[in-house]
Write an enzyme that holds these catalytic residues in place. Structure first.
Site, PDB file in Angstrom:
ATOM      1  N   LYS A   9       0.846  -1.192   0.000  1.00  0.00           N
ATOM      2  CA  LYS A   9       0.000   0.000   0.000  1.00  0.00           C
ATOM      3  C   LYS A   9       0.884   1.244   0.000  1.00  0.00           C
ATOM      4  CE  LYS A   9      -4.201   1.296   2.568  1.00  0.00           C
ATOM      5  NZ  LYS A   9      -4.844   1.085   3.873  1.00  0.00           N
TER       6      LYS A   9
HETATM    7  O1  G3P Z   1      -7.869   2.372   6.145  1.00  0.00           O
HETATM    8  C1  G3P Z   1      -8.206   3.613   5.680  1.00  0.00           C
HETATM    9  C2  G3P Z   1      -9.598   4.101   5.988  1.00  0.00           C
HETATM   10  O2  G3P Z   1     -10.537   3.088   5.822  1.00  0.00           O
HETATM   11  C3  G3P Z   1      -9.694   4.880   7.258  1.00  0.00           C
HETATM   12  O3  G3P Z   1     -10.993   5.142   7.666  1.00  0.00           O
HETATM   13  O4  G3P Z   1     -12.615   6.007   9.324  1.00  0.00           O
HETATM   14  O5  G3P Z   1     -10.152   6.474   9.618  1.00  0.00           O
HETATM   15  O6  G3P Z   1     -11.447   7.604   7.834  1.00  0.00           O
HETATM   16  P1  G3P Z   1     -11.312   6.363   8.673  1.00  0.00           P
END
Ligand code: G3P
Length: 220
Positions: free
Chosen positions: A83
């Protein structure tokens, strides 16, 4: 639609995997740091539990370091997808790593233009963040729709992974918008099962059954 768990927590991965509907896992530096173990160790454990793609993110910010880090991460397990963040160096690293046959997930995507860059560089997955766009007053789901339309126009094979999904409605909207994959926290995946009418209906079925077959002695 493939379902990925967005976590580095082994209990959550195990529980999700036991349901038989987890197709992969996404991690990021925040999630790995939360578990407090070295990335290689944690990612290896996850890969042993889940039969599918497991994203492990580089922390270098220059193309050369991302490339060498990516090669190292991919040695952890055959399930590892490298990634990288959607920066100029990230795209450069994506082009190089994809050219060497590695699977690359380009993350932190917030515009269709960025998604186009990732596809052109040969990304295996693009990760647009829905919730974080909603957080700043945009419509995160429009991004998924636009990327799906653009990729279709040109036949790009890069998979759209809807990330930053915050609840069941996000998951369903991402599926309707054409995302190939939805990654979600464990609690969101758990919520997908719930409906009060399911609970009520099951209670009724079991009550009716018990009235006849458990409270009445079996004949013979
Ligand atoms: O892994 C990346 C993403 O899914 C993060 O989500 O909720 O931290 O914006 P969030």
């Amino acid at each position: 639609m493939k379902f990925f768990l967005d976590t580095a927590n082994l209990d959550e991965v195990r529980k999700g995997a036991s349901w038989g509907i987890v197709d992969g896992v996404t991690t990021n530096p925040t999630l790995i740091a939360r578990e407090g173990r070295p990335i290689a160790e944690q990612v290896h454990h996850i890969c042993e539990i889940v039969e599918g793609d497991v994203s492990a993110e580089v922390v270098g910010t220059e193309a050369e370091s991302m490339i060498s880090e990516g090669r190292e991460l991919s040695k952890i397990h055959k399930h590892v997808v490298i990634k990288v963040p959607l920066t100029r160096d990230g795209i450069k690293a994506t082009k190089a790593l994809s050219g060497e046959g590695y699977r690359v997930n380009v993350t932190l995507c917030f515009t269709p233009a960025q998604a186009l860059l990732a596809a052109k560089a040969g990304a295996y997955i693009i990760s647009p963040f829905v919730g974080r766009l909603d957080d700043i007053g945009h419509n995160g789901m429009d991004l998924i729709r636009n990327i799906a339309a653009i990729y279709k126009n040109y036949g790009y094979r890069t998979q759209i992974l809807a990330a930053s999904l915050r609840g069941p409605v996000h998951v369903i909207d991402a599926a309707l918008a054409g995302a190939h994959i939805g990654t979600m926290p464990f609690k969101v995946m758990d919520m997908l099962f719930n409906h009060p009418l399911t609970d009520k209906g099951l209670e009724q079925f079991l009550r009716d059954w018990a009235k006849v077959f458990q409270e009445t002695p079996v004949a013979g």
